[in-house]
Each structure stands twice: as structure tokens, then as C-alpha cells.
Design an enzyme around this catalytic site. Structure first.
Site, short mmCIF file in Angstrom:
data_model
loop_
_atom_site.label_atom_id
_atom_site.label_comp_id
_atom_site.label_asym_id
_atom_site.label_seq_id
_atom_site.Cartn_x
_atom_site.Cartn_y
_atom_site.Cartn_z
N HIS A 105 43.37 -9.83 5.35
CA HIS A 105 44.37 -10.57 6.12
C HIS A 105 43.73 -11.09 7.40
O HIS A 105 42.92 -10.39 8.02
CB HIS A 105 45.56 -9.69 6.47
CG HIS A 105 46.18 -9.02 5.30
ND1 HIS A 105 46.70 -9.72 4.24
CD2 HIS A 105 46.36 -7.71 5.01
CE1 HIS A 105 47.18 -8.86 3.34
NE2 HIS A 105 46.98 -7.64 3.79
N GLU A 122 48.27 -3.52 9.44
CA GLU A 122 49.25 -2.68 8.74
C GLU A 122 48.80 -1.22 8.69
O GLU A 122 47.64 -0.91 8.96
CB GLU A 122 49.46 -3.20 7.31
CG GLU A 122 48.20 -3.28 6.47
CD GLU A 122 48.36 -4.16 5.24
OE1 GLU A 122 49.33 -4.95 5.16
OE2 GLU A 122 47.51 -4.07 4.34
N HIS A 180 40.44 -4.67 1.59
CA HIS A 180 41.16 -3.50 1.09
C HIS A 180 41.85 -3.80 -0.23
O HIS A 180 42.03 -4.97 -0.59
CB HIS A 180 42.20 -3.04 2.11
CG HIS A 180 43.26 -4.08 2.38
ND1 HIS A 180 43.09 -5.09 3.30
CD2 HIS A 180 44.50 -4.28 1.84
CE1 HIS A 180 44.16 -5.85 3.33
NE2 HIS A 180 45.03 -5.39 2.44
N ARG A 200 43.16 -13.60 -1.06
CA ARG A 200 42.79 -12.85 -2.26
C ARG A 200 41.32 -13.13 -2.57
O ARG A 200 40.93 -14.28 -2.78
CB ARG A 200 43.70 -13.26 -3.42
CG ARG A 200 43.74 -12.30 -4.58
CD ARG A 200 44.74 -12.74 -5.63
NE ARG A 200 46.12 -12.68 -5.15
CZ ARG A 200 46.92 -13.73 -5.07
NH1 ARG A 200 46.52 -14.93 -5.44
NH2 ARG A 200 48.16 -13.59 -4.62
#
Length: 325
Positions: A105, A122, A180, A200
Site C-alpha cells: 500500500h 494497518e 505483505h 497487487r
């Protein structure tokens, strides 16, 4: 104006190619309309996915509308000054019956430049892990962009990625820029910045029902990736009963875990922020002012900033995440 109270929202269910049935079987959200429910969005201010209050006098009201009406009384002065009418966090449960794509991200600067959006930092709290379940977080050695691209192009990315075997109650902080993926067999709670931007990198050559592969974002990811190697990727914490244990603290949110078998009063007078409670295990009663609310595993609750004191009264063994900005 209706007096604010702790808010539960209608669950938003997300169909995913890698989704399973633990949302129903473990979190008991058996009203899910989806066969492969990979995610539920529990508290969201993201466009086209705005949470709607589920119960009480404000039932049917959208979170974004409530922020416009109640402003700092709902989110806190500090949060309102920084985020305005945009809710800054997104709360999810994720069930992976297959590996998610390997992804990254962007940070705030890159996300703003490219998408006029927040970045995405996150934290994951593992609720349940099948035997041998793993995830990927970061790199297992010091690399650079050239080394990364060589492994990507040689279909050998796994050789440089840090893979971790996972158990229930493990915590992983995933800052923007960290490569990740969530591995198959994991059910987790996720608290993140309010962003749905994902680059992605690799998707295991999967195809959808029509035989089409999902889009990859190879070029966009290059400037987003943090290529550094870190000594540890799992968040270390010491479990304790009947007190708040700090898990992560960063510019976007602070998250504690509370494992209770006795009542615990929480004082939020100094926070100047809303508080989110994400229930992980068991049942409890949330007491506030002259009211109370039942809680159970799978519930997420937004405690308005105007409520400065609450008490959690567990019914047996109860575990909950506590998050604020």
C-alpha cells in the site's frame, strides 16, 4: 439533536475469490448473503461503502452524515481538525481460505499524489489460525529495487520475502510500503487508515469465474515499496488480564488489547478522540452514562468522543481491541 451513544453499524459483506466461511462459523455472522465472504467492513467512511447505524435512535443514519451533524462531539476536536468530515479509520474482519495476493500500500504522500487519498497503514490481530498457517510481512534480507525486480521477473519472489508461521493472538503492524500477504487459514481483525488502495504485486496466477486474471500493479508498486530489512516483523507484547496492553502506536491510530474476566472502567477524558471497540472473544456489557449495550465476539462499536467514561463488564472470558486516533 439526538444524544450520542455507542454506535453499532450494519455489517458490509465483501465477496472475495479467496474468501471462506469463518465469518459465519466463528464470528457467527450467519446472516451473510455471500458464499465466499472474505471480508466484512465493520466501520467505514469510504465512498460507496459508508457504514449505516444498525440500532437505537440513530438507526439508518450514515456515519458520514453523523460526522457532518455532530462534528467534534462524535470524532473529537483533534480528529475533526485534522480529518474534517472524513472518518479516518476502517475496521474489518478478514477470512482467508486461500492466500491473498502479495501486495503493498502507498504512503500518504504517494496516495495523495496519485489517488487524492490517504495512504494505508494497518494492524492485524490474529483471531484464529489453522495449523501451519503463515503470512508474509516484509523481506528476509537487505535488498534493493533491482534485486526485487529480478526475483519478481524470475517468478522467485518467495525467496526474498519474510514468511512467518502464525498463531491466534499474534499481532502484525503493517506500515505503508511493507510488502505483505495474509496466508490461507487465517481469520483476523484489521484496523487501518481509511483507504482502499492496494498495489497487487503477484496473485499466484489465479483466475476468476470467467477465467480472467486480476490486474497487477507492478510499476505503481515500485515507488511504494520499502525495501529495507527489519530484524522483527511481529509485534511483541506481554499479555495481561484486566488492564489495557498497548499493541501499536503510530501517527494514524493507537491500538490496545483488553483481556478481561473482571469489570474494567475506562476513562477517555484526555484522548480528544472517538474510541473503537472490536470484540474478539466472549461476551460483555458496555455501560455508559445511564445506558448499557451487550457486546459479543464479532461486534465493532464506535464510542463517540463526547462519552468520556465507560465500563466493560465481561460475562466470563472477554477480549476486545481498543483503538483511537
Amino acid at each position: 439533536m439526538i444524544e450520542l451513544y455507542p454506535l453499532k453499524f450494519k455489517t458490509i459483506f465483501k465477496d472475495k475469490i479467496w474468501g471462506g466461511d469463518k465469518i459465519k462459523t466463528i464470528l457467527q455472522k450467519d446472516y451473510s448473503p455471500l458464499k465466499n465472504c472474505g471480508e466484512t467492513w465493520e466501520i467505514s467512511g469510504i465512498k460507496d461503502n459508508v457504514s449505516v447505524v444498525a440500532e437505537g435512535p440513530l438507526a439508518g443514519r450514515a456515519l458520514t452524515d453523523l460526522i457532518k451533524e455532530y462534528k467534534s462531539r462524535l470524532v473529537g476536536e483533534k480528529v475533526y481538525e485534522r480529518s474534517g468530515e472524513e472518518f479516518p479509520l476502517l475496521v474489518k474482519f478478514i477470512d482467508a481460505t486461500e492466500d491473498l495476493s502479495i501486495q503493498v500500500h502507498p504512503n500518504d504522500a504517494l496516495a495523495q499524489e496519485r489517488h487524492q487519498s490517504l495512504g494505508k497503514t494497518e494492524v492485524w490481530y490474529i483471531l484464529q489460525a489453522d495449523k501451519g498457517a503463515k503470512l508474509i510481512s516484509g523481506f528476509n534480507r537487505e535488498i534493493n529495487q533491482d534485486i526485487y525486480l529480478k526475483h519478481l521477473n524470475d517468478n522467485a519472489l518467495g525467496q526474498i520475502l519474510n514468511q512467518e508461521e502464525v498463531s491466534a493472538d499474534d499481532v502484525f503492524f503493517i506500515p505503508a510500503g511493507r510488502v505483505h500477504t495474509i496466508g490461507k487459514g487465517l481469520l483476523l481483525a484489521e484496523i487501518q487508515q481509511s483507504s482502499d488502495i492496494t498495489y497487487r504485486i503477484y496473485d499466484f496466477d489465479r483466475t476468476d469465474d470467467t477465467g480472467k486474471k486480476r490486474e497487477l500493479h507492478t510499476e505503481q508498486a515500485l515507488d511504494a515499496i520499502d525495501y529495507k530489512h527489519y530484524n522483527s516483523y511481529k509485534t511483541a507484547y506481554e499479555p495481561k488480564k484486566n488492564e489495557a496492553v498497548r499493541l501499536v502506536e503510530n501517527p494514524y491510530f493507537t491500538t490496545n488489547v483488553l483481556h478481561l474476566d473482571l469489570p474494567l472502567a475506562r476513562n477517555y477524558k484526555e484522548l480528544n478522540s472517538f474510541v473503537i471497540l472490536v470484540c474478539l472473544k466472549g461476551q460483555a456489557t458496555l455501560k455508559y452514562g445511564t445506558g448499557e449495550m451487550p457486546l459479543k465476539a464479532g461486534d465493532s462499536v464506535l464510542v463517540p468522543a463526547v462519552l468520556k467514561e465507560i465500563t466493560l463488564v465481561p460475562d466470563g472470558d472477554f477480549k476486545v481491541l481498543e483503538c483511537f486516533v
